[in-house]
Design an enzyme around this catalytic site. Structure first.
Site, PDB file in Angstrom:
ATOM      1  N   ASN A 140      24.036  25.359  17.173  1.00 10.90           N
ATOM      2  CA  ASN A 140      22.631  25.696  17.407  1.00 10.90           C
ATOM      3  C   ASN A 140      22.437  26.905  18.323  1.00 10.90           C
ATOM      4  OD1 ASN A 140      23.595  23.872  19.421  1.00 10.90           O
ATOM      5  ND2 ASN A 140      21.504  23.598  20.120  1.00 10.90           N
ATOM      6  N   LYS A 163      37.221  26.365  20.125  1.00 10.21           N
ATOM      7  CA  LYS A 163      36.883  26.211  18.706  1.00 10.21           C
ATOM      8  C   LYS A 163      35.364  26.084  18.531  1.00 10.21           C
ATOM      9  CE  LYS A 163      36.108  22.924  15.941  1.00 10.21           C
ATOM     10  NZ  LYS A 163      35.014  23.554  15.160  1.00 10.21           N
ATOM     11  N   PRO A 164      34.713  27.193  18.188  1.00 13.12           N
ATOM     12  CA  PRO A 164      33.277  27.116  17.907  1.00 13.12           C
ATOM     13  C   PRO A 164      33.007  26.400  16.577  1.00 13.12           C
ATOM     14  CG  PRO A 164      33.961  29.349  18.482  1.00 13.12           C
ATOM     15  CD  PRO A 164      35.208  28.563  18.184  1.00 13.12           C
ATOM     16  N   GLY A 213      28.010  18.634  21.344  1.00 14.12           N
ATOM     17  CA  GLY A 213      27.692  18.303  19.958  1.00 14.12           C
ATOM     18  C   GLY A 213      26.943  16.991  19.882  1.00 14.12           C
ATOM     19  N   SER A 214      27.048  16.332  18.731  1.00 11.39           N
ATOM     20  CA  SER A 214      26.277  15.112  18.491  1.00 11.39           C
ATOM     21  C   SER A 214      26.923  13.906  19.167  1.00 11.39           C
ATOM     22  CB  SER A 214      26.200  14.861  16.985  1.00 11.39           C
ATOM     23  OG  SER A 214      27.505  14.674  16.475  1.00 11.39           O
ATOM     24  N   GLU A 235      28.694  16.855  26.360  1.00  8.51           N
ATOM     25  CA  GLU A 235      27.278  17.260  26.428  1.00  8.51           C
ATOM     26  C   GLU A 235      26.704  16.995  25.049  1.00  8.51           C
ATOM     27  OE1 GLU A 235      25.772  18.266  29.128  1.00  8.51           O
ATOM     28  OE2 GLU A 235      27.475  18.725  30.431  1.00  8.51           O
ATOM     29  N   LEU A 236      25.875  15.944  24.933  1.00  9.29           N
ATOM     30  CA  LEU A 236      25.508  15.454  23.599  1.00  9.29           C
ATOM     31  C   LEU A 236      24.000  15.585  23.344  1.00  9.29           C
ATOM     32  CD1 LEU A 236      27.876  12.356  23.745  1.00  9.29           C
ATOM     33  CD2 LEU A 236      28.396  14.686  23.004  1.00  9.29           C
ATOM     34  N   CYS A 269      19.185  20.972  22.184  1.00  5.82           N
ATOM     35  CA  CYS A 269      19.364  19.610  22.693  1.00  5.82           C
ATOM     36  C   CYS A 269      18.222  19.220  23.613  1.00  5.82           C
ATOM     37  CB  CYS A 269      20.700  19.480  23.399  1.00  5.82           C
ATOM     38  SG  CYS A 269      20.909  20.677  24.730  1.00  5.82           S
ATOM     39  N   GLU A 367      17.545  11.475  17.319  1.00  7.51           N
ATOM     40  CA  GLU A 367      17.329  12.893  17.582  1.00  7.51           C
ATOM     41  C   GLU A 367      16.841  13.551  16.283  1.00  7.51           C
ATOM     42  OE1 GLU A 367      20.856  15.338  18.332  1.00  7.51           O
ATOM     43  OE2 GLU A 367      19.761  16.296  19.976  1.00  7.51           O
TER      44      GLU A 367
HETATM   45  P1  NAD Z   1      28.677  18.082  15.721  1.00 10.68           P
HETATM   46  O1  NAD Z   1      28.956  16.910  16.584  1.00 10.68           O
HETATM   47  O2  NAD Z   1      28.485  17.864  14.268  1.00 10.68           O
HETATM   48  O3  NAD Z   1      29.820  19.180  15.840  1.00 10.68           O
HETATM   49  C1  NAD Z   1      30.158  19.785  17.070  1.00 10.68           C
HETATM   50  C2  NAD Z   1      31.558  20.344  17.010  1.00 10.68           C
HETATM   51  O4  NAD Z   1      32.487  19.280  16.847  1.00 10.68           O
HETATM   52  C3  NAD Z   1      31.841  21.303  15.849  1.00 10.68           C
HETATM   53  O5  NAD Z   1      32.598  22.386  16.354  1.00 10.68           O
HETATM   54  C4  NAD Z   1      32.680  20.469  14.902  1.00 10.68           C
HETATM   55  O6  NAD Z   1      33.570  21.223  14.104  1.00 10.68           O
HETATM   56  C5  NAD Z   1      33.457  19.601  15.878  1.00 10.68           C
HETATM   57  N1  NAD Z   1      33.985  18.345  15.335  1.00 10.68           N
HETATM   58  C6  NAD Z   1      33.471  17.586  14.335  1.00 10.68           C
HETATM   59  N2  NAD Z   1      34.231  16.476  14.159  1.00 10.68           N
HETATM   60  C7  NAD Z   1      35.222  16.532  15.078  1.00 10.68           C
HETATM   61  C8  NAD Z   1      36.317  15.678  15.385  1.00 10.68           C
HETATM   62  N3  NAD Z   1      36.538  14.547  14.731  1.00 10.68           N
HETATM   63  N4  NAD Z   1      37.138  16.026  16.399  1.00 10.68           N
HETATM   64  C9  NAD Z   1      36.929  17.173  17.085  1.00 10.68           C
HETATM   65  N5  NAD Z   1      35.924  18.027  16.817  1.00 10.68           N
HETATM   66  C10 NAD Z   1      35.070  17.711  15.825  1.00 10.68           C
HETATM   67  O7  NAD Z   1      27.391  18.765  16.369  1.00 10.68           O
HETATM   68  P2  NAD Z   1      26.527  19.936  15.773  1.00 10.68           P
HETATM   69  O8  NAD Z   1      25.761  19.403  14.610  1.00 10.68           O
HETATM   70  O9  NAD Z   1      27.360  21.156  15.635  1.00 10.68           O
HETATM   71  O10 NAD Z   1      25.514  20.227  16.996  1.00 10.68           O
HETATM   72  C11 NAD Z   1      24.284  19.608  17.145  1.00 10.68           C
HETATM   73  C12 NAD Z   1      24.371  18.535  18.217  1.00 10.68           C
HETATM   74  O11 NAD Z   1      24.806  19.116  19.444  1.00 10.68           O
HETATM   75  C13 NAD Z   1      23.020  17.906  18.524  1.00 10.68           C
HETATM   76  O12 NAD Z   1      23.166  16.504  18.658  1.00 10.68           O
HETATM   77  C14 NAD Z   1      22.647  18.510  19.864  1.00 10.68           C
HETATM   78  O13 NAD Z   1      21.761  17.735  20.631  1.00 10.68           O
HETATM   79  C15 NAD Z   1      23.985  18.646  20.510  1.00 10.68           C
HETATM   80  N6  NAD Z   1      23.927  19.635  21.585  1.00 10.68           N
HETATM   81  C16 NAD Z   1      24.012  19.201  22.889  1.00 10.68           C
HETATM   82  C17 NAD Z   1      23.913  20.113  23.935  1.00 10.68           C
HETATM   83  C18 NAD Z   1      23.986  19.682  25.376  1.00 10.68           C
HETATM   84  O14 NAD Z   1      24.190  20.537  26.241  1.00 10.68           O
HETATM   85  N7  NAD Z   1      23.818  18.405  25.692  1.00 10.68           N
HETATM   86  C19 NAD Z   1      23.739  21.473  23.642  1.00 10.68           C
HETATM   87  C20 NAD Z   1      23.637  21.856  22.319  1.00 10.68           C
HETATM   88  C21 NAD Z   1      23.753  20.939  21.292  1.00 10.68           C
END
Ligand code: NAD
Length: 483
Positions: A140, A163-164, A213-214, A235-236, A269, A367
């Site tokens: 995002n 790893k982005p 991430g999520s 940070e989720l 987020c 969310e």
């Molecule tokens: P996601 O969880 O789908 O993916 C995040 C990352 O994890 C990606 O790089 C993905 O390739 C990697 N990944 C996926 N499966 C994995 C595994 N099994 N092992 C290791 N890595 C793995 O999240 P997204 O859809 O990219 O991002 C959106 C989410 O991020 C939303 O829930 C949002 O609220 C959250 N977010 C949180 C913050 C914060 O600071 N709290 C900031 C930004 C986004």
């Protein structure tokens, strides 16, 4: 998604909906190789000292500034929005500057002293960085969330395996090119690409992992890190509430709430996703929010117009539509916006204000990550606080009231890690104030403020005995004093 036979993953352009790019998915063996070379460099990077490390980071900041146009345009294609893409580049350069200024004082913090318990023992502390920090980031805000932990980790003396997200990988090309101009840094920062399997391989090799991430993936990452016995900083997601009291400046509240809920098309987020409004001012506030929301335009067909871009990740559009369908089926009323629109192959969503929502609707519990603004009238502050706290998330919140005291009295009862008062989502722009994520929104020390640096350093204590060492007879039996 698993990589194809050529070891690459397809990437969708958010403005056209077309797959117009492919990104390499690093294999577990390649990740192990990269981590091995980082591990070999780790000691020398630490020994370089904070000034030397910051000099290398500063040179990278200059290389990024020289490529700001290229980086900004790659991010523009990744995310379908231009102004924020270029803002991200500037913020990344500022982030490097911030840590280069702050890190020397924090690195000098290691103290010595005398034990209060055993005065004959004095000690010195050494700060010991994790040799290899793995960083896994989302789509995002691709550049900032890739660097927000990487820069302080590098300044602290860690090497970094970054790893982005595979959803928005184009920006990694100019980012890595700028890195080649700073060989000292290129040896200790490896930017790798790929999806979940590559992410898992990063955790397999790291000594600590930072994940943004999520919640769903965060659980997998935390369990993986626990099996390896390494710390996981998570940070989720969030479901941030706002509370607007009858004494609030309603124009200010409506402006801030729409900006927070709708900015970046709600793909943040810390976006506000639930708005509780004191009943006496509800009708007036609803009118102002709808008017503010209706002013927002898509940046389509001209990317240099409007305020909001497309939904970056196509499955997110389906999730938003499902939440809208569920809400309408359960009796919610849409006051503006209200559906996913297709333009030029991309998926878009105008700001959507809803009322008559109930707590069991999906859009009140899960969310959204899209520009939906459910409005909920309330009678007493206790009711607003109870309903705002009725969530499994605890990222942040906002309170709007006529006086700071009134707002703070409410804010202190919210089960979240940060509360913006008379503004919204301030954690998106204020990064130098420590905060934790509560409940399912995260785990581990604050990434914001000085803790964002300190958490990469372990303390090694050197304990120096100045008296004669005690003999084994210290533990001779028969010495228990009689009661
Ligand atoms: P996601 O969880 O789908 O993916 C995040 C990352 O994890 C990606 O790089 C993905 O390739 C990697 N990944 C996926 N499966 C994995 C595994 N099994 N092992 C290791 N890595 C793995 O999240 P997204 O859809 O990219 O991002 C959106 C989410 O991020 C939303 O829930 C949002 O609220 C959250 N977010 C949180 C913050 C914060 O600071 N709290 C900031 C930004 C986004």
């Amino acid at each position: 998604m698993s990589p194809g036979g050529d070891g690459t993953l397809p990437v969708t352009n958010p403005r056209t909906g077309e797959v117009d790019y492919r990104v390499k998915a690093w294999s577990a063996d390649e990740i192990a190789g990269a981590a091995g070379s980082l591990r070999e460099e780790a000691r020398a990077w630490d020994a370089l000292g904070v000034e030397g490390r910051c000099a290398a980071l500063g040179a990278w900041g200059e290389a990024l500034a020289a490529r700001r146009g290229e980086l900004g345009e790659a991010l523009t294609i990744d995310t379908g929005r231009r102004t924020f893409a270029h803002f991200e580049v500037q913020k990344a350069i500022d982030l490097i500057g911030h840590w280069c200024r702050r890190a020397p004082a924090l690195a000098a913090e290691a103290q010595g002293g005398q034990s209060a318990q055993v005065p004959s023992v004095h000690y010195r502390h050494r700060l010991v960085p994790y040799p290899v920090v793995g960083i896994i980031s989302p789509w995002n805000v691709p550049l900032i969330l890739a660097l927000i932990d990487a820069v302080p980790a590098l300044a602290a003396g860690c090497t970094v395996l970054l790893k982005p997200s595979e959803v928005t990988p184009r920006f990694t090309v100019p980012l890595a090119e700028a890195l080649t101009e700073v060989p000292a840094l290129a040896r200790v920062l490896r930017i790798v690409t790929g999806g979940p399997e590559t992410g898992a391989a990063v955790i397999d090799q790291a000594d600590a992992v930072c994940f943004t991430g999520s919640v769903a993936t965060g659980r997998i990452v935390a369990a993986h890190a626990a099996r390896r016995f390494i710390p996981a900083f998570l940070e989720l997601g969030g479901k941030d509430p706002a509370i607007v009291t009858a004494s609030a400046d309603l124009d200010n509240a409506a402006r801030a709430i729409v900006r927070s809920a709708v900015g970046m098309t709600g793909q943040a987020c810390q976006s506000l996703e639930r708005v509780y409004v004191q009943a006496a001012v509800y009708p007036a506030f609803r009118e102002k929010v709808v008017a503010e929301a209706e002013r927002v335009q898509l940046n389509w067909p001209d990317i240099d117009s409007g305020q909001i871009g497309p939904l970056i990740f196509p499955p997110q559009a389906e999730k938003i539509q499902a939440q809208l369908d569920d809400a309408v089926a359960r009796g919610a009323r849409i006051l503006c916006g209200g559906r996913i629109e297709r333009h030029g192959g991309g998926r878009w969503c105008l700001p959507t204000v809803l009322e008559d929502v109930s707590d069991e609707m999906q859009l009140m519990r899960e969310e959204t990550f899209g520009p939906l603004i459910p409005l909920i009238p309330y009678d007493s502050s206790d009711e607003a606080i109870r309903r705002a706290n009725d969530s499994e998330f605890g990222l942040s919140a906002a309170v709007f009231a006529g006086t700071e005291d009134e707002a703070i009295a409410i804010a202190e009862q919210l089960e979240v890690g940060a509360v913006s008062i008379n503004d919204a989502s301030l954690t998106g722009i204020v990064n130098d104030v420590e905060k934790n994520s509560f409940r399912l929104s995260g785990l581990g020390g604050s990434r914001m403020g000085d803790s964002g640096f300190r958490r990469f350093l372990r303390k090694r204590a050197l304990l120096i005995q100045t008296a004669e060492a005690a003999p084994i007879t210290l533990f001779s039996e028969g010495q228990v004093p009689s009661a």
